[in-house]
Each structure stands twice: as structure tokens, then as C-alpha cells.
Design a protein around this motif. Structure first.
Motif, PDB file in Angstrom:
ATOM      1  N   TYR A   1       0.990  -1.246   0.046  1.00 23.13           N
ATOM      2  CA  TYR A   1       0.054  -0.127  -0.095  1.00 23.13           C
ATOM      3  C   TYR A   1       0.738   1.231  -0.044  1.00 23.13           C
ATOM      4  N   LEU A   2       1.997   1.329   0.674  1.00 21.04           N
ATOM      5  CA  LEU A   2       2.862   2.542   0.900  1.00 21.04           C
ATOM      6  C   LEU A   2       3.463   2.678  -0.452  1.00 21.04           C
ATOM      7  N   LEU A   3       3.724   1.676  -1.284  1.00 15.34           N
ATOM      8  CA  LEU A   3       4.529   1.935  -2.443  1.00 15.34           C
ATOM      9  C   LEU A   3       3.453   2.283  -3.613  1.00 15.34           C
ATOM     10  N   ARG A   4       2.368   1.378  -3.775  1.00 15.83           N
ATOM     11  CA  ARG A   4       1.464   1.337  -4.910  1.00 15.83           C
ATOM     12  C   ARG A   4       0.150   1.776  -4.726  1.00 15.83           C
ATOM     13  N   GLY A   5      -0.290   2.323  -3.547  1.00 21.48           N
ATOM     14  CA  GLY A   5      -1.507   2.586  -3.163  1.00 21.48           C
ATOM     15  C   GLY A   5      -1.938   3.872  -3.788  1.00 21.48           C
ATOM     16  N   GLN A   6      -1.456   4.584  -4.127  1.00 19.14           N
ATOM     17  CA  GLN A   6      -1.629   6.003  -4.735  1.00 19.14           C
ATOM     18  C   GLN A   6      -1.232   5.890  -6.482  1.00 19.14           C
ATOM     19  N   LYS A   7      -1.686   6.964  -7.012  1.00 18.11           N
ATOM     20  CA  LYS A   7      -1.188   7.082  -8.496  1.00 18.11           C
ATOM     21  C   LYS A   7      -0.116   7.785  -8.564  1.00 18.11           C
ATOM     22  N   THR A   8       0.343   8.561  -7.835  1.00 21.91           N
ATOM     23  CA  THR A   8       1.682   9.200  -7.924  1.00 21.91           C
ATOM     24  C   THR A   8       2.465   9.082  -6.403  1.00 21.91           C
ATOM     25  N   MET A   9       3.719   9.136  -6.678  1.00 24.71           N
ATOM     26  CA  MET A   9       4.644   8.875  -5.521  1.00 24.71           C
ATOM     27  C   MET A   9       6.062   9.511  -5.871  1.00 24.71           C
ATOM     28  N   LEU A  10       6.079  10.733  -5.432  1.00 19.85           N
ATOM     29  CA  LEU A  10       7.030  11.591  -5.847  1.00 19.85           C
ATOM     30  C   LEU A  10       8.448  11.439  -5.017  1.00 19.85           C
ATOM     31  N   LEU A  11       8.513  10.709  -3.858  1.00 16.79           N
ATOM     32  CA  LEU A  11       9.677  10.472  -3.394  1.00 16.79           C
ATOM     33  C   LEU A  11      10.360   9.030  -3.380  1.00 16.79           C
TER      34      LEU A  11
ATOM     35  N   TYR B   1      19.133  -6.388   0.963  1.00 16.06           N
ATOM     36  CA  TYR B   1      18.450  -6.433  -0.389  1.00 16.06           C
ATOM     37  C   TYR B   1      17.858  -7.833  -0.588  1.00 16.06           C
ATOM     38  N   TYR B   2      16.601  -7.860  -0.872  1.00 18.02           N
ATOM     39  CA  TYR B   2      15.934  -9.397  -1.066  1.00 18.02           C
ATOM     40  C   TYR B   2      14.589  -9.128  -1.981  1.00 18.02           C
ATOM     41  N   ARG B   3      14.324  -9.917  -2.486  1.00 21.23           N
ATOM     42  CA  ARG B   3      13.179  -9.941  -3.736  1.00 21.23           C
ATOM     43  C   ARG B   3      12.050  -9.389  -3.030  1.00 21.23           C
ATOM     44  N   GLY B   4      11.460 -10.253  -1.762  1.00 20.13           N
ATOM     45  CA  GLY B   4      10.383  -9.716  -1.241  1.00 20.13           C
ATOM     46  C   GLY B   4       9.837  -8.539  -0.703  1.00 20.13           C
ATOM     47  N   ARG B   5      10.802  -7.601  -0.503  1.00 23.51           N
ATOM     48  CA  ARG B   5      10.943  -6.345   0.253  1.00 23.51           C
ATOM     49  C   ARG B   5       9.884  -5.418  -0.445  1.00 23.51           C
ATOM     50  N   THR B   6       9.610  -5.369  -1.616  1.00 21.60           N
ATOM     51  CA  THR B   6       8.243  -4.617  -1.981  1.00 21.60           C
ATOM     52  C   THR B   6       6.994  -5.203  -2.318  1.00 21.60           C
ATOM     53  N   GLN B   7       7.026  -6.410  -1.980  1.00 23.02           N
ATOM     54  CA  GLN B   7       6.149  -7.246  -2.224  1.00 23.02           C
ATOM     55  C   GLN B   7       4.947  -7.188  -1.262  1.00 23.02           C
TER      56      GLN B   7
ATOM     57  N   GLY C   1      21.055 -12.702   4.893  1.00 20.37           N
ATOM     58  CA  GLY C   1      21.909 -12.422   5.978  1.00 20.37           C
ATOM     59  C   GLY C   1      21.239 -11.404   6.822  1.00 20.37           C
ATOM     60  N   ALA C   2      19.893 -10.993   6.746  1.00 24.61           N
ATOM     61  CA  ALA C   2      19.306 -10.227   7.630  1.00 24.61           C
ATOM     62  C   ALA C   2      19.427 -10.654   9.259  1.00 24.61           C
ATOM     63  N   ASP C   3      19.772  -9.825  10.093  1.00 20.85           N
ATOM     64  CA  ASP C   3      19.221  -9.633  11.588  1.00 20.85           C
ATOM     65  C   ASP C   3      17.745  -9.305  11.824  1.00 20.85           C
ATOM     66  N   CYS C   4      17.343  -8.804  11.202  1.00 20.78           N
ATOM     67  CA  CYS C   4      15.971  -8.398  11.387  1.00 20.78           C
ATOM     68  C   CYS C   4      15.009  -7.748  10.251  1.00 20.78           C
ATOM     69  N   LEU C   5      13.819  -7.944   9.934  1.00 18.47           N
ATOM     70  CA  LEU C   5      13.047  -7.133   9.111  1.00 18.47           C
ATOM     71  C   LEU C   5      12.597  -5.959   9.606  1.00 18.47           C
ATOM     72  N   VAL C   6      12.630  -4.841   8.932  1.00 14.74           N
ATOM     73  CA  VAL C   6      11.911  -3.566   9.575  1.00 14.74           C
ATOM     74  C   VAL C   6      10.806  -3.112   8.560  1.00 14.74           C
ATOM     75  N   THR C   7       9.544  -2.825   9.242  1.00 18.36           N
ATOM     76  CA  THR C   7       8.509  -2.329   8.407  1.00 18.36           C
ATOM     77  C   THR C   7       7.852  -1.236   8.803  1.00 18.36           C
ATOM     78  N   PRO C   8       7.201  -0.427   7.866  1.00 20.13           N
ATOM     79  CA  PRO C   8       6.604   0.786   8.089  1.00 20.13           C
ATOM     80  C   PRO C   8       4.986   0.456   8.181  1.00 20.13           C
ATOM     81  N   CYS C   9       4.499  -0.777   8.468  1.00 18.93           N
ATOM     82  CA  CYS C   9       3.236  -1.026   8.162  1.00 18.93           C
ATOM     83  C   CYS C   9       2.871  -2.096   9.342  1.00 18.93           C
ATOM     84  N   PRO C  10       1.831  -1.552  10.344  1.00 16.19           N
ATOM     85  CA  PRO C  10       1.621  -2.804  11.334  1.00 16.19           C
ATOM     86  C   PRO C  10       0.872  -3.878  10.885  1.00 16.19           C
TER      87      PRO C  10
END
Length: 301
Positions: free
Chosen positions: A164-174, A196-202, A231-240
Motif C-alpha cells: 500500500y505504501l508503494l503502490r496505493g496511490q497514483k503518484t509517488m514523488l519521493l 536487499y532481497y526480492r520480497g521487500r516490495t511485495q 543475511g538479515a538480522d531483522c526485518l523492519v516494516t513501516p506497516c503494522p
């Protein structure tokens, strides 16, 4: 340095006041440490997380026009720390702003419903902004780095943005909706190492959880496995909501995929606040289902 106090109309959302109370807690701790003023919209309603429109687009638009109007009444941008809320409310704001020119009758209909409930009308005079982008754009990564008192050196962090953060809106300026860097740039600002890993934007699989639970858990498991493999020690997410599927349900995910995972999942403000020297207890890091102790041990906390 930030030249003036940043102020936002704070929309905490439902999950951060319920199942993920540590997100609300850590957002408040981080904003206080950075000198950001949050005025909580205590009368705000649930954004609907994309479900209202399944019954009625007018319902979704009216409920969230009301939420936006609450921020407009304060003459402030609406700030949320939930990717889903950002996607839903932000898209409503985009659509209604377009309707002001292309379909003003629809705006009148929405405002007519708000008037019946003695609510302020929607004006289209403010923006909806996620905490991540408020920190990157308004506050500035250089200023965050300046305030770091506990570098997160050698901590390998894998971002999980939420769709939703990446593709929930028509425009994403940042950011680029398919190759974003905002989270990774935040990690670098606090001296952590981006993974970096494939699923980070899915999708995390949460939207499927109520009717295709096994498939939902397989999706979550795949992302966690990939992050661990890189090799990640943790995931970090901006979505509860992502946090619920990746952390709270990780034990169930393990049963579905038949593999032990044990990867800690942090909320974005928790990670930044740790770098500012705020204690794990103040950030609710003991509330997670998957223990965050390995992260704290690696940081020597």
C-alpha cells in the motif's frame, strides 16, 4: 538542522492502538526525541484498510474525507505510520482532489453526508504523509544522523515496505514504487546495513489471511526465508498489518512451511529510536511475538 518545529495531525490508526500498541508507543517516543509535534486526531475513524470500497466507494471516500477534514481543520498535513492507512487515505485524497475539478457534484455529495453528521467539509487543502517520508523529506536524514547516539553498526536490516505504501496511490514523488530506497537510506543514516532481497516490495500476505490462510502464511514465510538467506538480522516494516503477518503470526507461518524462522520484525520508529539512545522498554520491544533479544544483543544493549 531543522529550522522550525515540525507539526502534524497524527492519525495513529486502529492496529497501533490495539494489537501493535508498541508502534504508537515508539512513534511518540521518536517524535519527542526529534522535537516533532504530533496532534493526535482522537475523533478519527478507521480508514477501512481497503475493505469499505468493496461495499461502496462513497463509503470509503466519505469516511476518509472526514479524517482528512479533521487535519484540515488544524491546517496541518495528516501523518500516519501505517502503510495501509497511507495508501487508503492518500488515494482518497488524490481522488477527491481530482473530483473538485472533474466531478464537483460528487464532492457535494460527500460533503452533504459529512454535514448531516455535523462534520467539517472536505476542502482538499492538505496532504497525507507517511512517517517514513516525513522523516526523509521534512526532517532530513542528515539531521537524524546528527542526533544518533547509539550507532547500529553491523546490524543487518531488511526492509519490508508493504504494497500500500508503494503502490496505493497514483503518484509517488519521493521513491520508486518498484525499486524504493527510502528505508535503506534510513538504515544507512543510523549506520545499519541494508539487506536487499526480492520480497521487500511485495505483499506480506495479510489481505489473504481471512480467507486463504495457508497461502497467506506461505507468502510471509517465503519473504522471511529470503531475508534470512541474504543475511538479515531483522526485518523492519513501516506497516503494522505487515508486522502482524510477519511477527505475530510467524509461529503459525513456521508450522505451515515446516521450518523454524525466528527472525525479529521491528517497526520503523523502533529502529530509529534505538539509534537515538531510547531504551528498548520505552519502545515496547518486549511486546513482540518473535523475541527482539538477538537484535539488542548484537547492538550490545
Amino acid at each position: 538542522m531543522v529550522s522550525q518545529t515540525l507539526k502534524y495531525a497524527y492519525f495513529p490508526g486502529c492496529v497501533a492502538q490495539g494489537a501493535c500498541r508498541e508502534l504508537h508507543q515508539s512513534t511518540q517516543a521518536l517524535s519527542q526525541a526529534l522535537g516533532i509535534e504530533l496532534i493526535e486526531l482522537k475523533k478519527a475513524a478507521c480508514c477501512g484498510s481497503g475493505t469499505f470500497k468493496e461495499d461502496s466507494q462513497l463509503l470509503e471516500d466519505t469516511v476518509n474525507a472526514r479524517n482528512i477534514a479533521l487535519a484540515e481543520s488544524l491546517n496541518l498535513p495528516l501523518l500516519t505510520h501505517c502503510s495501509t492507512c497511507q495508501g487508503v487515505i492518500g488515494h482518497v485524497n488524490e481522488r477527491l482532489k481530482e473530483c473538485q475539478n472533474s466531478n464537483p457534484t460528487y464532492i457535494d455529495q460527500v460533503n452533504g453526508l459529512l454535514k448531516k453528521e455535523n462534520c467539517s467539509p472536505y476542502q482538499g487543502s492538505t496532504e497525507v504523509q507517511h512517517l517514513l517520508y516525513a522523516l526523509v523529506k521534512d526532517y532530513g536524514l542528515a539531521e537524524i544522523t546528527r542526533r544518533v547516539t547509539r550507532k547500529l553498526t553491523n546490524l543487518k536490516c531488511a526492509a519490508f515496505y508493504g504494497c500500500y505504501l508503494l503502490r496505493g496511490q497514483k503518484t509517488m514523488l519521493l521513491d520508486d514504487p518498484f525499486q524504493p530506497e527510502a528505508m535503506e537510506n534510513v538504515f544507512r543514516a543510523v549506520d545499519a546495513t541494508p539487506i536487499y532481497y526480492r520480497g521487500r516490495t511485495q505483499c506480506c500476505g495479510w489481505p489473504l489471511a481471512s480467507y486463504a490462510t495457508t497461502e497467506s502464511f506461505k507468502m510471509a514465510g517465503m519473504h522471511i526465508q529470503e531475508a534470512l538467506a541474504n543475511g538479515a538480522d531483522c526485518l523492519v516494516t513501516p506497516c503494522p498489518l505487515c508486522h502482524l503477518n510477519l511477527d505475530s503470526r510467524q509461529p503459525e507461518v513456521e508450522k505451515v512451511i515446516g521450518q523454524k524462522l525466528g527472525l525479529p520484525v521491528l517497526h520503523l520508529p523502533q529502529l530509529i529510536a534505538l539509534a537515538l539512545g531510547i531504551s528498548p522498554q520505552e519502545l515496547g520491544l518486549d511486546r513482540h511475538i518473535i523475541s527482539t533479544k538477538p537484535v539488542l544483543e548484537k547492538l550490545g544493549i
